[in-house]
Design an enzyme around this catalytic site. Structure first.
Site, mmCIF file in Angstrom:
data_model
loop_
_atom_site.group_PDB
_atom_site.id
_atom_site.type_symbol
_atom_site.label_atom_id
_atom_site.label_comp_id
_atom_site.label_asym_id
_atom_site.label_seq_id
_atom_site.Cartn_x
_atom_site.Cartn_y
_atom_site.Cartn_z
ATOM 1 N N HIS A 29 1.495 -1.333 -0.293
ATOM 2 C CA HIS A 29 -0.019 -0.053 0.153
ATOM 3 C C HIS A 29 1.253 1.423 -0.432
ATOM 4 O O HIS A 29 1.391 1.744 1.397
ATOM 5 C CB HIS A 29 -0.843 -0.121 1.451
ATOM 6 C CG HIS A 29 -1.651 1.105 1.404
ATOM 7 N ND1 HIS A 29 -3.065 1.075 1.338
ATOM 8 C CD2 HIS A 29 -1.805 2.150 0.972
ATOM 9 C CE1 HIS A 29 -3.800 2.241 1.367
ATOM 10 N NE2 HIS A 29 -2.707 2.816 1.342
ATOM 11 N N HIS A 88 -10.032 1.100 1.983
ATOM 12 C CA HIS A 88 -10.452 1.557 2.987
ATOM 13 C C HIS A 88 -10.947 1.529 4.041
ATOM 14 O O HIS A 88 -12.165 1.777 4.298
ATOM 15 C CB HIS A 88 -9.824 3.611 2.659
ATOM 16 C CG HIS A 88 -9.369 4.183 3.515
ATOM 17 N ND1 HIS A 88 -8.851 5.175 3.245
ATOM 18 C CD2 HIS A 88 -10.458 5.403 4.030
ATOM 19 C CE1 HIS A 88 -8.602 6.151 4.570
ATOM 20 N NE2 HIS A 88 -9.733 5.306 5.131
HETATM 21 O O1 DOR Z 1 -3.045 9.493 6.102
HETATM 22 C C1 DOR Z 1 -3.403 8.872 4.829
HETATM 23 N N1 DOR Z 1 -2.999 9.792 3.820
HETATM 24 N N2 DOR Z 1 -4.951 8.077 4.793
HETATM 25 C C2 DOR Z 1 -5.183 8.129 3.499
HETATM 26 O O2 DOR Z 1 -6.101 6.543 3.415
HETATM 27 C C3 DOR Z 1 -3.945 8.434 2.361
HETATM 28 C C4 DOR Z 1 -3.375 9.199 2.251
HETATM 29 C C5 DOR Z 1 -3.071 9.803 1.456
HETATM 30 O O3 DOR Z 1 -2.940 9.743 0.288
HETATM 31 O O4 DOR Z 1 -2.406 11.078 2.003
HETATM 32 ZN ZN ZN Z 2 -3.022 5.191 1.667
#
Ligand code: DOR
Ligand code: ZN
Length: 346
Positions: free
Chosen positions: A14, A137
């Site tokens: 991820h 998510h």
């Molecule tokens: O902390 C996060 N940043 N969680 C997410 O689900 C998206 C990600 C981002 O794209 O900045």
């Molecule tokens: Zn993410």
């Protein structure tokens, strides 16, 4: 005490690479240690169709510095309009490795995500049939649900019903943050896997909020209380096959993190392996680090583990840059708050 550890080269299940100048800046940080990564599609605009994914893959490969090897495993951003035929063709050609579900409004660039889960039934049926994993998510977005409860409610109200309605659908619960998720995955069949980030193994909500707000520890799902952090550490270091590393390394320039309405995301690509070695060493689980970073993920995705290796060596604390230059400004590298003794020789 173990002083040197050789692992199969890790993969990141991820990862946010972004685009343009930021992509150029952060890609080497991952490619230095990781062989492959599942690439998140939440660009602006998102990577929705197979044509979008092919073009993004080409931009990633073009941004890779000479002499570095890296394989991006592409994903499509699931919308209520996603065409099952496009998903099927993208999978058949080997272009994509998974499809990503963002509930609308859950996080960064998720406005085009799913509101009405009835509308994605056709795509999910197709994915169950062809064995294509759905990366989720896992947070509900209803305003009345407390932000610390959003993952647990997602499991009950969204994920479990989806899995019952689509038996055989392969699902990865991404960046799990609760003991509820650990238990749910542990009790489920082999179609359900989960990724755990580096930062959620290291921080809990006290790190985020006690003694002043620390914007660089703000991420989504938000870090939970220490008992949940403990459950994640236990799951990651257990060696159990359905838990694997997905860093969710998510770069934002400092100006957008240190802001009255700061962006969510911890940038961990640079020092993840040193941080993880420290976490696993404390748990007396260095012998299970390879399972978490290099074996369990490929097994879930039915891919061979990498043949190449990396070696970690214990010694005097190693330092990493506090920031990297992200093109439009500096990006702060995750600070675990403890010294890192494991150097990575890739
Ligand atoms: O902390 C996060 N940043 N969680 C997410 O689900 C998206 C990600 C981002 O794209 O900045
Ligand atoms: Zn993410």
């Amino acid at each position: 005490m173990t002083q040197s550890l050789t692992l199969r080269r890790p993969d990141d299940w991820h990862l946010h690479l972004r685009d343009g100048a930021m992509l150029k800046a952060v890609l080497p940080e991952s490619a230095r240690h990781f062989a492959r990564a599942i690439i998140m599609p939440n660009l602006v605009p998102p990577v929705v169709t197979s044509a979008d994914a092919a073009a993004y893959r080409d931009r990633i490969m073009a941004a890779l510095p000479e002499g570095m090897a890296f394989r991006p495993l592409m994903t499509l951003y699931l919308t209520e309009e996603t065409d099952p035929a496009d998903v099927r063709a993208a999978h058949a050609s080997g272009l994509i490795t998974a499809v990503k579900l963002y509930p609308a409004g859950a996080t960064t660039n998720s406005a085009s995500g799913v509101r009405d889960f009835e509308k994605i039934r056709g795509v999910l049926d197709c994915m169950a049939e062809i064995g294509l994993p759905l990366c989720t998510h896992g947070e509900v977005t209803a305003p009345e649900v407390d932000i610390f409860d959003r993952e647990a409610v997602f499991i009950d109200k969204v994920l479990d019903p989806i899995r019952r309605a689509h038996p055989g659908l392969r699902v990865v619960m991404e960046h799990i943050t609760t003991s509820d998720a650990v238990d749910y995955v542990t009790d489920a069949d082999e179609n359900l896997g989960a990724t755990i980030t580096t930062h959620h193994l290291v921080i809990n909500r006290n790190h985020l909020l006690v003694g002043g707000i620390r914007p660089h520890y703000y991420c989504l799902p938000v870090a939970k209380r220490a008992t949940h952090q403990r459950a994640l550490v236990k799951a990651a270091t257990s060696g159990a096959a359905r838990f694997f590393l997905g860093t969710d390394s998510a770069p934002h320039v400092d100006a957008l993190k240190e802001h009255a309405c700061g962006c969510a995301g911890c940038f961990t690509a640079t020092n993840t392996m040193s941080v993880l070695a420290e976490v696993f060493e404390r748990e007396n689980a260095l012998d299970r680090l390879e399972a978490f970073t290099s074996l369990n993920g490929p097994a879930y995705y039915f891919l061979a583990p990498n043949e190449e290796t990396i070696t970690l060596t214990r010694g005097d604390p190693v330092t990493y840059p506090a920031k990297i230059e992200g093109g439009d400004g500096p990006v702060t590298v995750f600070d675990p708050g403890f010294p890192l003794h494991w150097r990575v020789d890739a």
